[in-house]
Enzyme design. Structure first.
Site, PDB file in Angstrom:
ATOM      1  N   PRO A  13      -3.330  11.671   3.867  1.00  0.00           N
ATOM      2  CG  PRO A  13      -5.332  10.679   3.159  1.00  0.00           C
ATOM      3  CD  PRO A  13      -4.154  11.463   2.661  1.00  0.00           C
ATOM      4  CG  ASP A  14      -3.873   9.609  10.071  1.00  0.00           C
ATOM      5  OD1 ASP A  14      -5.040   9.628   9.633  1.00  0.00           O
ATOM      6  OD2 ASP A  14      -3.579  10.052  11.188  1.00  0.00           O
ATOM      7  CG  PHE A  15      -3.910   3.972   7.060  1.00  0.00           C
ATOM      8  CD1 PHE A  15      -4.450   3.369   5.936  1.00  0.00           C
ATOM      9  CD2 PHE A  15      -2.562   4.288   7.050  1.00  0.00           C
ATOM     10  CE1 PHE A  15      -3.671   3.078   4.830  1.00  0.00           C
ATOM     11  CE2 PHE A  15      -1.773   4.000   5.955  1.00  0.00           C
ATOM     12  CZ  PHE A  15      -2.324   3.395   4.848  1.00  0.00           C
ATOM     13  NE  ARG A  16      -5.925   1.269  12.401  1.00  0.00           N
ATOM     14  CZ  ARG A  16      -5.204   0.765  11.434  1.00  0.00           C
ATOM     15  NH1 ARG A  16      -4.278   1.504  10.857  1.00  0.00           N
ATOM     16  NH2 ARG A  16      -5.383  -0.481  11.016  1.00  0.00           N
ATOM     17  CG  ASN A  87       4.812   6.374   6.279  1.00  0.00           C
ATOM     18  OD1 ASN A  87       3.756   6.064   6.827  1.00  0.00           O
ATOM     19  ND2 ASN A  87       5.603   7.313   6.754  1.00  0.00           N
ATOM     20  CG  ASP A  89       4.551   8.376   2.090  1.00  0.00           C
ATOM     21  OD1 ASP A  89       5.793   8.302   2.123  1.00  0.00           O
ATOM     22  OD2 ASP A  89       3.861   8.646   3.097  1.00  0.00           O
ATOM     23  CG  HIS A 106       3.243  -1.803   6.512  1.00  0.00           C
ATOM     24  ND1 HIS A 106       2.465  -0.995   7.305  1.00  0.00           N
ATOM     25  CD2 HIS A 106       3.584  -2.874   7.286  1.00  0.00           C
ATOM     26  CE1 HIS A 106       2.352  -1.542   8.516  1.00  0.00           C
ATOM     27  NE2 HIS A 106       3.027  -2.684   8.517  1.00  0.00           N
TER      28      HIS A 106
END
Length: 251
Positions: A13-16, A87, A89, A106
């Protein structure tokens, strides 16, 4: 420039995104507010919510998709100067993009260190400890060790500053799968030369692409990311090249 949207087709899933985004589905982690799971002060107080999330996100559970292999194909064709990604991941690495072509703005799970004294810690040992439900501890100060993911309140990796050299060299900037809401990452979209095309491949208009009038050289292609990229592959007659890249990486 790549964000969480390039990994949603891989099941992350993305964040927003309302409803499906990570920040809307944190009840099971029992955090006081969504961003706390990436807040360094909260981590100091209670690292377990982040470790619970880390157990789901550690590389190996998810696989790269067409968006990641598109970046790999750009590299294979000598067209990728650098990939700046938000990302954590690790799917860009799994797709075969060399580390020297990546700036993981990040952070990354590939290294780990003490969050208090920053002493490096073996990443595999940290992963094994976290996956077993424990908190790895620093051998120097006994502080809690975490993967080198950038939390709110922490500095971005030194390699991020290379954008000031890379972006002026670029003759095309591709922006994919990002909300362009988190600074300072979002702001580097302005670092290319004014006459350089900026291509947004995204679900929604974001950042400067929402401005009216937009830059004359800005180009927008909205839609589901993998579908848009497949259209590009067809237009460029790169389908066979893409298939070869994916097959070679899965050997």
């Amino acid at each position: 420039m790549a964000g969480a949207g390039i990994s949603t087709a891989s099941g992350i899933p993305d964040f927003r995104t309302p409803g499906s985004g990570l920040y809307d589905n944190l009840e099971k982690y029992n955090v006081p507010y969504p961003e706390a799971i990436f807040d360094i002060d909260y981590f100091t107080y209670n690292p377990e919510p982040f470790f619970a999330l880390a157990r789901e996100l550690y590389p190996g559970k998810y696989k790269p998709n067409v968006a990641h292999y598109f970046l790999r194909l750009l590299h294979e064709k000598g067209l990728l100067l650098r990939c700046y990604t938000q990302n954590i991941d690790g799917l860009e690495r799994m797709a075969g993009i060399p580390p020297e072509k990546l700036v993981e703005a990040h952070g990354t799970f590939s290294t780990a260190s003490c969050h208090l004294c920053y002493t490096p810690y073996p990443a595999k040992e940290a992963q094994d400890c976290i996956m077993n439900g424990n908190s790895p501890r620093c051998n120097v100060c006994y502080g809690v060790v975490k993967p080198d993911i950038v939390f709110f309140g922490e500095d971005l990796p030194k390699s991020f500053s290379n954008f000031s050299k890379d972006f002026p060299k670029a003759d095309l900037l591709i922006v994919m799968g990002t909300s362009l809401e988190i600074e300072p990452f979002a702001n580097i979209v302005h670092a290319v030369r004014p006459n350089v095309p900026r291509l947004l491949i995204n679900r929604d208009l974001v950042g400067p692409f929402k401005n009216k009038p937009s830059r004359r050289t800005d180009v927008v292609e909205l839609g589901e990311l993998c579908e848009v990229i497949r259209k590009f592959m067809s237009a460029l007659n790169w389908q066979t090249d893409m298939d070869d890249v994916i097959k070679s990486q899965k050997l």
